[in-house]
Design a protein around this motif. Sequence first.
Motif, PDB file in Angstrom:
ATOM      1  N   LYS A 415       0.841  -1.205   0.000  1.00 38.54           N
ATOM      2  CA  LYS A 415       0.000   0.000   0.000  1.00 38.54           C
ATOM      3  C   LYS A 415       0.877   1.257   0.000  1.00 38.54           C
ATOM      4  CE  LYS A 415      -3.935  -2.128   2.365  1.00 38.54           C
ATOM      5  NZ  LYS A 415      -4.695  -2.211   3.655  1.00 38.54           N
ATOM      6  N   ILE A 419       1.248   4.096  -2.968  1.00 43.17           N
ATOM      7  CA  ILE A 419       1.114   5.544  -2.768  1.00 43.17           C
ATOM      8  C   ILE A 419       2.263   6.283  -3.443  1.00 43.17           C
ATOM      9  CG2 ILE A 419       1.257   7.372  -1.023  1.00 43.17           C
ATOM     10  CD1 ILE A 419      -0.298   5.505   0.863  1.00 43.17           C
ATOM     11  N   ALA A 423       1.582   8.644  -6.654  1.00 40.93           N
ATOM     12  CA  ALA A 423       1.709  10.071  -6.366  1.00 40.93           C
ATOM     13  C   ALA A 423       2.529  10.776  -7.437  1.00 40.93           C
ATOM     14  CB  ALA A 423       2.355  10.272  -4.995  1.00 40.93           C
ATOM     15  N   ALA A 499       6.893   7.789   2.661  1.00 41.58           N
ATOM     16  CA  ALA A 499       6.337   6.459   2.379  1.00 41.58           C
ATOM     17  C   ALA A 499       7.414   5.384   2.445  1.00 41.58           C
ATOM     18  CB  ALA A 499       5.662   6.458   1.013  1.00 41.58           C
TER      19      ALA A 499
END
Length: 559
Positions: A415, A419, A423, A499
Motif C-alpha cells: 500500500k 502511494i 503520487a 512512504a
Amino acid sequence: MGILQIVVVLAVLVLLVKPVGTYVYHVFSNEPNRLDRIFGPFERLVYALIGLKNRVGMSWKKYAFSFLLTNIVLVAVGYLILRAQGVLMFNPNGVGEMEATLSFNTIISFITNTNLQHYSGESGLTYFSQMAVITMMMFTSAATGFSVAIAFVRGLTSKGRTIGNFFEDFVKAHTRIFLPAAVLVTLLLVALQVPQTLSATLSVTTLEGVAQQIAIGPVASLESIKHLGTNGGGFFGVNSAHPFENPNGLTNVVEILSMWALPAALPYTFGLFAKNRKQGWVIFGAMMSLFVLFLSLTYFSELRGNPAVNAMGIDASQGSMEGKEVRFGIPQSALFTTVTTAATTGSVNNMHDALTPLGGLAPLAEMMLNCVFGGKGVGLVNMLMYAILGVFICGLMVGRTPEFLGRKIEPREMKLIAIAILAHPFIILVPTAIAFLTDLGKGSISNPGYHGLSQVLYEYTSSAANNGSGFEGLADNTSFWNITTGLVMLLGRYISMIAMLAVAGSLVRKQWVPETAGTFRTDNKLFYGILIGTVLLIGALTFLPALVLGPIAEHLTLR
C-alpha cells in the motif's frame, strides 16, 4: 569519435563504482574504521554543539520527523535571507530583495534538491545569498536525501530494530562525503579556469569600443556541490552552458562524473549492506541498461538532425546543433543531457528546449521513471521500490508469499509503495492539465501545438522528480508557475521519502526468513530482466499517453 568519447566516460564511471560504493558503506555502516580517526574529532564537536549526546537508533517516525523539522528550520532562515538580501553583506552589485512568490519557489526548490530556477543567478542573487542560501542548501538537501536512502537500505538489510539516527547520518554525509569532495572538485575547477572570487562585476571595453559588464563571483565552489549533490542550480542563468561554469571538454567530464559517481555507486553500497554484492550489481545493471537506452535515443536523434531544417537545404551534416555549445558538440551535449536527468541533477550544458522531439523525450522519460540512477539516494530508493513490486508480482504469479532479502512483503508495504508510485504521475499530470485549463498557464507557452504541451509537461515533471532543468522557452517567472511548481516540488520530495521510510520501518521489525530452495532469487539475470520490465511497464501505463500527445506527436509531424 563521438561514441568513443561517451564510452571512455562510461568506462571511468564503472571503474569508480566499487571504490566509491565501498567508501560510502564504511561511512554509514556505523562500524569502527580508519575514517573515525580522521573525521571523529570534528564530528564529536558538531554533536556537542547541536546537543546530540546519545546517537541511539530511531524509529521511522522519529527519523522522518527529525529530517522534516531540520528542513523546515532551513527553509525559514533561507526565505528571510532572500527577502532581505538587498540590505545584507556581500552585495557589491546592489541586487535588491527577491519578490515573495519567487522567494517561495526558490527556497522550496533548493531545500527539495530540485534547484529549479525562475530567476537568473548573476542578476537575481547577491553573493551572500548565493553562498548562505543556495550553496548551503545544496549541501543540506543532498545530505538529507543521502541519509534517507541509507536509512531505507538499513530497513531492508538490517536485522536490528532501528533504521539509524538521522542527525548522525546527516552530519556524516557532510563531514565525510560532501565537504571533502566539494573542496577537491572546487580546487580542480579553479585549476581549469573556473572563477572563484568575491570581486564585483567586471566592467570591460570590447574591441569595438563598447562598454560591457561581465558577471563573476564564487562560481567554482557552487559548481562543485551543485554537481556532487545533484542539485543543478547554476551561478549563471544559462547554467553549465556558460563558459565560466563549464569552460571546456575536460571540465564537462569532471562535472558529469561529479554528479554521476555517487548515485551510480549506491547500488554497490546496497549490496555491501545486504552482504550480497551480486544483488547490488543487478540493481546497477538495470539502471545502466535503462541509461544506455535513453542515451542512445538522445545521441542518435540529435545526430540525425531536424528534418525541417534539413528540408530547407541547410547543411546539417553535424546533426542538430541548435541550442548546443560548439566546444561540446553533440556527443558531450547528449551525454550531459542524459546524465543530468538520469541523476536528477538539472544542470544543463545545452538548451533542452532546442532538442529534437525524440532527443527531448529521453530526458523527460528518465525523470518520469525517476529511478535511472536518480539523485542523492532517491534513485536507489525508487529502484528498490520497483524491485519489491517485481517480487510481489512474481510471488502472486506462483502462489507464494513474496520475500525480499529475507523479509515477507505484505499488504502494508505494498500500500505504501502504491502511494509512492501513484503520487508521482498524479502530481505531474494533474497540474499539467490545470495549466492548460487556465490563461495563467497557457499564457506562458512560447510554442503552440505539441511542443507547447512538452514545455508544460517538462516543467512539472522536472519539479516532481526534483530535477530542476526546464524547456526554457516557457515564461515561468509568474505567480502561477512559482506557486504551482513550488507545491509540486514539495509533494514530489516528501511523499515518497516518508512512504519509503514507513516501508523501511515496517520491514526492519519483521522476523528474518531463512532462504530456502523455493525462495525467489533477486540477484540473477532473471530478476535483472524482471526489474527492467517492471520499470518500463509502470512507466508506460502512467506516462505514455502524455508523451504521445507531446514529443512523439511532434516527431511524427516533423517526419
